[in-house]
Scaffold this active site. Structure first.
Site, PDB file in Angstrom:
ATOM      1  N   HIS A  13      66.518   9.610  32.425  1.00  0.00           N
ATOM      2  CA  HIS A  13      66.925  10.959  32.851  1.00  0.00           C
ATOM      3  C   HIS A  13      66.589  12.010  31.788  1.00  0.00           C
ATOM      4  O   HIS A  13      66.033  13.072  32.094  1.00  0.00           O
ATOM      5  CB  HIS A  13      68.430  10.920  33.145  1.00  0.00           C
ATOM      6  CG  HIS A  13      68.980  12.132  33.823  1.00  0.00           C
ATOM      7  ND1 HIS A  13      69.299  13.288  33.139  1.00  0.00           N
ATOM      8  CD2 HIS A  13      69.291  12.373  35.121  1.00  0.00           C
ATOM      9  CE1 HIS A  13      69.790  14.178  33.989  1.00  0.00           C
ATOM     10  NE2 HIS A  13      69.797  13.647  35.213  1.00  0.00           N
TER      11      HIS A  13
ATOM     12  N   ASP B 248      71.296  15.205  26.948  1.00  0.00           N
ATOM     13  CA  ASP B 248      71.000  14.267  28.029  1.00  0.00           C
ATOM     14  C   ASP B 248      71.095  12.830  27.514  1.00  0.00           C
ATOM     15  O   ASP B 248      71.896  12.555  26.613  1.00  0.00           O
ATOM     16  CB  ASP B 248      69.594  14.584  28.586  1.00  0.00           C
ATOM     17  CG  ASP B 248      69.510  14.359  30.084  1.00  0.00           C
ATOM     18  OD1 ASP B 248      69.695  13.206  30.492  1.00  0.00           O
ATOM     19  OD2 ASP B 248      69.262  15.301  30.835  1.00  0.00           O
TER      20      ASP B 248
ATOM     21  N   SER C   8      69.820  18.269  38.321  1.00  0.00           N
ATOM     22  CA  SER C   8      69.377  17.901  36.973  1.00  0.00           C
ATOM     23  C   SER C   8      67.910  18.241  36.768  1.00  0.00           C
ATOM     24  O   SER C   8      67.473  18.484  35.650  1.00  0.00           O
ATOM     25  CB  SER C   8      69.516  16.394  36.753  1.00  0.00           C
ATOM     26  OG  SER C   8      70.776  16.067  36.264  1.00  0.00           O
TER      27      SER C   8
END
Lengths: 91, 660
Positions: free
Chosen positions: B109, B36, B445
């Site tokens: 994220h 990520d 996600s």
């Protein structure tokens, strides 16, 4: 600069089992394969064309090549596949 | 993650010995690699208090760089590596002054996904007082290894491949990959090939399905050896209302901070309301509130209606704010239906569904002095129905191989609260100077790390389970009914969803711990599947790096792969109306177990399972059955149903799709 050939990253998958006995390690073999197709001779101080080598879940290298060099490499024995760099997005 | 553990049933019996997070199965030996944007190590979610020393088998490393030192790793974050050579080759050198050229996450994220997988419990977690509770990852005892592959300009395949390769060498048990690209053939997809290599080495690979929904055939990461995760809602909402000047009240959602609420449901605080579109069927740049499209003279001091689409939702809020608007009503279009996604906007904003949006626009176009007020009602739990398949969640069928049903399953992916970077505000906009410890995000996600975490939990409880066994357990125990006991719904249509939307259904971790039977698949079986895909020997070689792997032609068709879902595809020019598929189940429940088959009825085909009963006499015993589809009347669209094997305790369910 105008005469420099545009290079892109290619992921090159190699058949690890096809390494000739004359090589003692895979990276040397991958490296010699790449060198054999370069259209421009490598000069001292040039950045290494190989940016990654893969050894576990995948076997091969990521390498900076011109399109013609990539096509030449694709024809080499021991090269299983060549993948052009692609972009991914977060989901 | 202040709600998902409870929604998934993980917190029931928390104080008892049966607790799924009990001491014996804390999962400290399970390591999840998260590919990520890196990690924000100071987050309380990565506190390692009470964790045992890192297993000696672990070969990972804490790579140092700007803002990331060895001290930032601990017994929770056991690895942190960066992969940028491919990125730099494509986009130029990373500016180390403006971007952390280290595992430090400046995007948020990666911190969010890592915390969702295995974050330690953090009490009092919330975002501006929304979603308050104890945040924790799905496998709070597992360890995290962060592999940073995404940078400000994107994520590149050579970096991702290197991260997978390295993570497998480091010794991860699970890989959580919340990213994707386009769909290409198995042998042209480097992530698919790398995931195959990881699977061969016993690593469970979970990938997000993509946010291309509700368009059909919008899935990514569809290889059968990957677990493809779609997104669904939980029973939590953040209600807000729009009260129009005519007294009509519209329901929506918002994460606007209540204390700073500017607009109240009182007459004197009504504001003029404006819509910059012309109510035509297709949205226009100004109705979408794209940058530079709003006229300050028209917008200033008003509430602006913006249609969803083209630009990020939070950016629309910024555009309205910069044009002097006092609030925003963000209206869904046909693409999103009634699904409401909450965002932490920079100004008072309420997201509303397509129907409500149309009604407000009608009001504005017919009332010369249209006004409205906005009110924010906090967090509401127990929402029914839930789960609902998210409109944005990518949909099947599987473009590459119809015989492999995708997505595999759905998990919470809407309005998920988890840890956040200290580098960016909750809207991710550079102009957002707020700093929060947790943020609420939506996307596949977010659903992918839920599954990765549960997979880690299963691996901790069953260390000998293969990736396919874990996937089977997750799929065959998934449920297809919501909390109103009706079939799962699709947020984009409000109609029942199909296996092309939800796969095998919604994960049920507690049942997955004890699935009874599993459909195991070995690496050679997956290779045999590839042998059915009309690949040339050279294309197949991509997957046969072990020189001894060759086609034994053990599968008559791709549908014969021992997949936990069943997709029967009658050939277009079928000479026969009969199709038989084969499956083998392994008993992982009590040694003596007797299962009986039940198949849902189909209009277009009769379905026969043989044998009807499977009688096991020992654990790990394998028994086979065949399922025969005989066309009664060819249907123009696929038909959906299910096969369930029952022993009185376990329900081992496979979704069935029949396509003519």
């Amino acid at each position: 600069a105008d005469t420099q050939i545009a290079k892109k990253t290619y992921i090159v998958q190699m058949d690890k089992s096809a390494m000739p006995n004359s090589f003692t390690n895979h990276l040397d073999w991958y490296s010699s394969k790449v060198k054999s197709v370069l259209l421009e001779p490598e000069n001292e101080g040039d950045e290494d064309r190989i940016i990654y080598n893969y050894q576990t879940a995948f076997h091969g290298v990521a390498v900076q090549l011109s399109q013609e060099e990539a096509e030449r490499l694709e024809e080499e024995d021991g090269v299983v596949a060549i993948f052009p760099e692609t972009k991914y997005q977060l989901h | 993650t202040t709600r998902s553990p409870m929604f998934l049933g993980l917190e029931s019996g928390y104080s008892t010995n049966n607790n799924v997070w009990g001491h014996k199965i804390l999962g400290h030996d399970v390591i999840v690699g998260v590919l990520d944007t890196g990690i924000w190590p100071e987050s309380e979610s990565f506190n390692d208090m009470g964790m045992t020393p890192v297993p000696s088998r672990w070969k990972g490393k804490c790579e140092t760089g700007r803002g990331f030192e060895e001290r930032h790793c601990n017994k929770k974050i056991v690895g942190a590596r960066v992969f940028y050579q491919g990125y730099e080759a494509a986009t130029g050198k990373i500016n180390g002054q403006t971007e952390f050229k280290s595992a430090r996450d400046q995007d948020g994220h990666g911190t969010h996904t890592a915390a969702t997988v295995a974050g330690s419990p953090v009490r009092g977690a919330n975002l501006q007082n929304y979603a308050n509770g104890t945040a924790r990852g799905m496998s709070p005892g597992a360890r995290i290894a962060a592999y940073k592959v995404c940078w400000t300009g994107g994520c590149f395949s050579s970096d991702i491949l290197s991260a997978v390769d390295r993570a497998v060498a480091d010794g991860v048990n699970v890989l959580s990959i919340s990213l994707g690209g386009g769909v290409s053939s198995y042998y042209r997809d480097s992530l698919s090939i790398a995931a195959f290599g990881a699977m061969e080495m016993g690593v469970f690979v979970s990938c997000s399905a993509g946010n291309g929904g509700p368009d059909p055939v919008s899935l990514t990461n569809v290889s059968p050896w990957i677990t493809t995760v779609g997104a669904s809602t939980m029973d939590r909402d953040f209600p807000a209302i729009v009260k129009l000047g005519n007294g009509r009240i519209m329901n929506g959602v918002s994460l606007y901070k209540e204390e700073r609420m500017l607009l109240k449901n009182s007459k004197q605080e009504n504001y003029p309301i404006v819509y910059m579109g012309s109510n035509s069927s297709s949205p226009e740049p100004s109705s979408l509130c794209l940058e530079g499209t709003l006229d300050r003279h028209i917008v200033a001091g008003k509430i602006v209606i913006c249609d969803r689409g083209i630009s990020p939702r939070v950016q629309k809020g910024q555009v309205v704010k910069e044009a002097g608007g006092v609030g925003m009503i963000l209206s869904n279009t046909a693409n999103n239906g009634e699904e409401l996604v909450a965002d932490c906007h920079l100004l008072p904003a309420v997201a509303i569904g397509e129907t409500e949006g149309k009604a407000i626009k009608r009001y504005v176009s017919t009332s010369p002095n249209a006004t409205a007020s906005l009110a924010f009602l906090g967090t509401r739990l127990g929402i029914r129905p839930s789960p609902v398949v998210a409109a944005f969640s990518s949909r099947g069928p599987n473009f590459l191989t119809l015989e492999i049903l995708k997505p595999d399953l759905v998990a919470p992916g809407v309005n998920i609260l988890a840890a956040w970077t200290g580098n960016l505000g909750p809207s991710s906009l550079p102009t957002d100077h707020r700093r929060v410890k947790f943020n609420i995000l939506s996307g596949t996600s977010m659903s992918c790390p839920h599954v990765s975490g549960i997979a880690a939990l299963l691996k901790a409880r069953h260390p000998d389970w293969s990736p396919a066994t874990i996937k089977s357990a997750l799929m065959t125990t998934a449920y297809v009914h919501d909390n109103t006991r009706k079939s799962l719904k699709d947020a984009s249509t409000d109609a029942p969803s199909s296996p092309f939307d939800h796969g095998a259904g919604h994960i049920d971790p507690i049942r997955a711990l004890d699935p009874g039977l599993v459909y195991d698949i070995e690496a050679q079986d997956y290779f045999e599947f590839l042998c059915t895909q009309n690949l040339t020997p050279l294309q197949l070689k991509v997957f046969s790096k072990h020189s001894n792997r060759s086609c034994k032609h053990s599968l008559a068709s791709p549908g014969d792969l021992n997949y936990p879902a069943i997709s029967a595809v009658f050939p277009e020019k079928a000479s026969t109306a009969v199709l038989t598929l084969h499956r083998t189940v392994t008993n992982v429940g009590p040694p003596v177990s007797n299962y009986h088959a039940m198949v849902s009825p189909f209009k277009g085909a009769s379905v026969h399972v043989e044998p009807q009963s499977l009688n096991f006499t020992r654990k790990y015993q394998k028994l086979s059955y065949k399922i025969t589809f005989t066309t009664i009347s060819k249907q123009p669209v696929p038909e959906f149903g299910g096969l369930v094997w029952k022993d009185g305790v376990h329900r081992v369910r496979s979704p069935i799709v029949i396509t003519w």
